[in-house]
Design a protein around this motif. Sequence first.
Motif, short mmCIF file in Angstrom:
data_model
loop_
_atom_site.label_atom_id
_atom_site.label_comp_id
_atom_site.label_asym_id
_atom_site.label_seq_id
_atom_site.Cartn_x
_atom_site.Cartn_y
_atom_site.Cartn_z
N ILE A 77 0.85 -1.18 0.00
CA ILE A 77 0.00 0.00 0.00
C ILE A 77 0.90 1.23 0.00
CG2 ILE A 77 -0.22 0.02 2.52
CD1 ILE A 77 -3.05 0.91 0.09
N SER A 78 0.75 2.09 -1.00
CA SER A 78 1.60 3.28 -1.13
C SER A 78 0.73 4.53 -1.10
CB SER A 78 2.38 3.24 -2.46
OG SER A 78 3.20 2.10 -2.51
N GLU A 79 1.24 5.56 -0.46
CA GLU A 79 0.51 6.81 -0.35
C GLU A 79 0.31 7.41 -1.75
OE1 GLU A 79 -0.81 7.93 2.26
OE2 GLU A 79 0.14 6.73 3.82
N GLY A 80 -0.94 7.79 -2.04
CA GLY A 80 -1.22 8.48 -3.29
C GLY A 80 -1.21 7.60 -4.53
N GLN A 81 -1.09 6.28 -4.36
CA GLN A 81 -1.06 5.39 -5.51
C GLN A 81 -2.20 4.39 -5.42
OE1 GLN A 81 2.72 3.51 -6.08
NE2 GLN A 81 3.87 5.42 -6.09
N ASN A 82 -2.84 4.15 -6.56
CA ASN A 82 -3.90 3.16 -6.60
C ASN A 82 -3.27 1.78 -6.77
OD1 ASN A 82 -6.47 2.13 -6.64
ND2 ASN A 82 -6.67 2.33 -8.86
N SER A 83 -3.75 0.81 -6.02
CA SER A 83 -3.18 -0.52 -6.07
C SER A 83 -4.30 -1.53 -5.86
CB SER A 83 -2.10 -0.69 -5.00
OG SER A 83 -1.71 -2.04 -4.88
N PHE A 84 -4.14 -2.72 -6.46
CA PHE A 84 -5.15 -3.75 -6.32
C PHE A 84 -5.35 -4.15 -4.86
CE2 PHE A 84 -1.36 -6.26 -6.04
CZ PHE A 84 -1.71 -7.36 -5.27
N ILE A 85 -4.32 -3.97 -4.04
CA ILE A 85 -4.41 -4.39 -2.64
C ILE A 85 -5.35 -3.49 -1.85
CG2 ILE A 85 -2.51 -3.00 -1.71
CD1 ILE A 85 -3.18 -6.73 -0.95
N SER A 133 6.59 -1.70 2.19
CA SER A 133 7.88 -1.96 1.53
C SER A 133 7.90 -3.41 1.08
CB SER A 133 9.05 -1.70 2.49
OG SER A 133 9.06 -2.68 3.51
N LYS A 134 8.72 -3.71 0.08
CA LYS A 134 8.83 -5.08 -0.40
C LYS A 134 9.50 -6.01 0.61
CE LYS A 134 8.48 -3.79 -5.24
NZ LYS A 134 9.16 -3.58 -6.54
N PRO A 135 10.53 -5.56 1.34
CA PRO A 135 11.04 -6.43 2.40
C PRO A 135 9.96 -6.80 3.42
CG PRO A 135 12.63 -4.71 1.94
CD PRO A 135 11.39 -4.37 1.16
N GLY A 136 9.10 -5.83 3.77
CA GLY A 136 8.02 -6.12 4.69
C GLY A 136 7.07 -7.17 4.12
N LEU A 137 6.80 -7.08 2.82
CA LEU A 137 5.91 -8.05 2.19
C LEU A 137 6.50 -9.46 2.26
CD1 LEU A 137 3.17 -7.93 0.69
CD2 LEU A 137 4.47 -7.97 -1.45
N LEU A 138 7.81 -9.58 2.03
CA LEU A 138 8.45 -10.89 2.12
C LEU A 138 8.42 -11.41 3.56
CD1 LEU A 138 10.00 -13.23 0.85
CD2 LEU A 138 12.12 -11.97 1.26
N HIS A 139 8.61 -10.53 4.54
CA HIS A 139 8.53 -10.95 5.94
C HIS A 139 7.13 -11.51 6.24
CE1 HIS A 139 12.42 -9.41 6.51
NE2 HIS A 139 12.12 -8.14 6.75
N GLY A 140 6.10 -10.88 5.69
CA GLY A 140 4.75 -11.38 5.88
C GLY A 140 4.57 -12.76 5.27
N ALA A 141 5.16 -12.97 4.08
CA ALA A 141 5.09 -14.29 3.44
C ALA A 141 5.83 -15.33 4.27
CB ALA A 141 5.68 -14.20 2.03
N GLN A 142 6.97 -14.94 4.85
CA GLN A 142 7.71 -15.86 5.70
C GLN A 142 6.86 -16.28 6.90
OE1 GLN A 142 10.58 -17.07 4.90
NE2 GLN A 142 11.89 -15.58 3.89
N THR A 143 6.15 -15.33 7.50
CA THR A 143 5.30 -15.66 8.64
C THR A 143 4.17 -16.59 8.23
OG1 THR A 143 5.83 -13.60 9.78
CG2 THR A 143 3.78 -14.67 10.40
N LEU A 144 3.60 -16.37 7.05
CA LEU A 144 2.54 -17.26 6.55
C LEU A 144 3.04 -18.70 6.47
CD1 LEU A 144 -0.24 -17.81 5.25
CD2 LEU A 144 0.81 -17.24 3.04
#
Length: 299
Positions: A77-85, A133-144
């Motif tokens: 999720i990024s400020e000011g940007q539209n995203s599918f998420i 951030s993308k590192p944060g996204l990978l950390h979330g995948a690791q937790t999953l």
Amino acid sequence: ASSNGADILVCNYKQFSLNLNNNWKIMTDTSDSEYFFIANWTKYKILQLTNNAISVNIVDDSYIPQQQDKIIYMGIISEGQNSFIQEPILRRNITVPNYDEFITEGYIMGVFNLNSPIYSGYPREEVIITARSKPGLLHGAQTLIQMINATSNTAIPGLDILDFPHFAWREILPDYFAIASWDPILSPQMYNKLDWLAAQKFNYYGCWDETQMLSLYQRSTSKYYFSIFTNFTKARYTNYIPCIGNLKHHETYNIYDPPRHLELTENYYTKNEPFIFNSSGIAMPQYPYINFLSNGDFE
């Protein structure tokens, strides 16, 4: 949770779990190589845990989910940007923090079943992993993956998680997981160890010199092998830091653009961390060394 956001963990356990079966899809922006790597890595780990007993498909963010689909959403999720998420985030009324400590490596994960509260659309079994951030996204995948592993690889536990590390710099030296002797780079054992390193959410990897990294044959073409090594770790957001002992090697085989700075490794780097004086009058970090922190300091 501390008031300044320096060490936050929110974990809400729910009274359900989602079964792993053939209906699961991972949705992400497949046009982005880093997004695709995280999704593909997650798919590989799920298949590995389930002994390929199920099928998991990766779909692009333009995919329109069907009611029977079970979706793992992965996006930033990024400020000011539209995203599918943004659609599943709004549908589940998820608030994504924007304080500095979270932005760098934090993540949010929500697991939802057919009875979970929903603010638009129709009920669906789904997992939402988002970050800034993308590192944060990978950390979330690791937790999953850790969550699935904790259920004997049959389900995804129902819970909500907000998490990020206390230490900004979490470094490990290769001696930490050497067995009898150092495994040369590119060996299957070394790849497994580096993958384990990322799974523990360490983000820096120190190395004394190239003799500790490469076999005799590989040293003759070490710039090439260093490139393979760093590409492997870079994809997992684990940065290679040459220690002061290999200054000449770093100068010779520098493959970063721009070049990385050398780092002293006498102690761990801490950013704005409180210190206390011990009985000898030496300033010591108030928190334990990273060696003694499980799961790379993520809660």
